[in-house]
Write a protein that holds these residues in place. Structure first.
Motif, short mmCIF file in Angstrom:
data_model
loop_
_atom_site.label_atom_id
_atom_site.label_comp_id
_atom_site.label_asym_id
_atom_site.label_seq_id
_atom_site.Cartn_x
_atom_site.Cartn_y
_atom_site.Cartn_z
N GLN A 24 3.14 4.34 0.39
CA GLN A 24 2.24 5.19 1.26
C GLN A 24 1.46 4.60 2.28
OE1 GLN A 24 0.13 6.28 -2.38
NE2 GLN A 24 0.38 8.47 -1.95
N THR A 25 1.20 5.25 3.50
CA THR A 25 0.63 4.80 4.59
C THR A 25 0.03 6.19 5.31
OG1 THR A 25 1.07 3.42 6.63
CG2 THR A 25 2.82 4.99 5.84
N THR A 26 -1.11 5.53 5.90
CA THR A 26 -1.72 6.67 7.01
C THR A 26 -1.19 6.15 8.33
OG1 THR A 26 -3.69 5.26 7.04
CG2 THR A 26 -3.65 6.89 5.26
N HIS A 27 -0.56 5.23 8.55
CA HIS A 27 -0.34 4.93 9.82
C HIS A 27 1.26 5.01 10.38
CE1 HIS A 27 -4.02 2.64 9.83
NE2 HIS A 27 -3.51 2.13 8.54
N TYR A 30 5.10 10.21 8.36
CA TYR A 30 4.85 10.86 7.16
C TYR A 30 3.98 9.84 6.33
CZ TYR A 30 8.99 13.32 8.93
OH TYR A 30 9.58 14.16 9.76
N PRO A 31 3.31 10.62 5.04
CA PRO A 31 2.39 9.64 4.57
C PRO A 31 3.01 9.10 3.35
CG PRO A 31 2.11 11.99 3.97
CD PRO A 31 3.05 12.02 5.16
N THR A 32 4.18 9.24 2.89
CA THR A 32 4.85 8.62 1.82
C THR A 32 6.34 8.44 2.42
OG1 THR A 32 5.33 10.31 0.47
CG2 THR A 32 3.38 9.32 0.03
#
Length: 41
Positions: A24-27, A30-32
Motif C-alpha cells: 500500500q502506498t500514497t506515492h 494506485y494506492p495498492t
C-alpha cells in the motif's frame, strides 16, 4: 483471467510454487499493488 498470458501461467500445472506480494502506498498512481510469481521447485 481475461489476459491469455496470465491465464496460461495460472493454469499451468508444471508451476508448483507461488510467491505473492502486496503493498500500500500514497506515492503512486494506485494506492495498492499486488504481484504474483509462479515457478517450479
Amino acid at each position: 483471467m481475461a489476459s491469455t498470458g496470465h491465464r496460461a501461467n495460472i493454469l499451468n500445472c508444471s508451476l508448483r510454487d507461488i510467491g505473492v506480494g502486496y503493498v500500500q502506498t500514497t506515492h503512486a498512481t494506485y494506492p495498492t499493488y499486488w504481484t504474483q510469481d509462479f515457478g517450479t521447485h
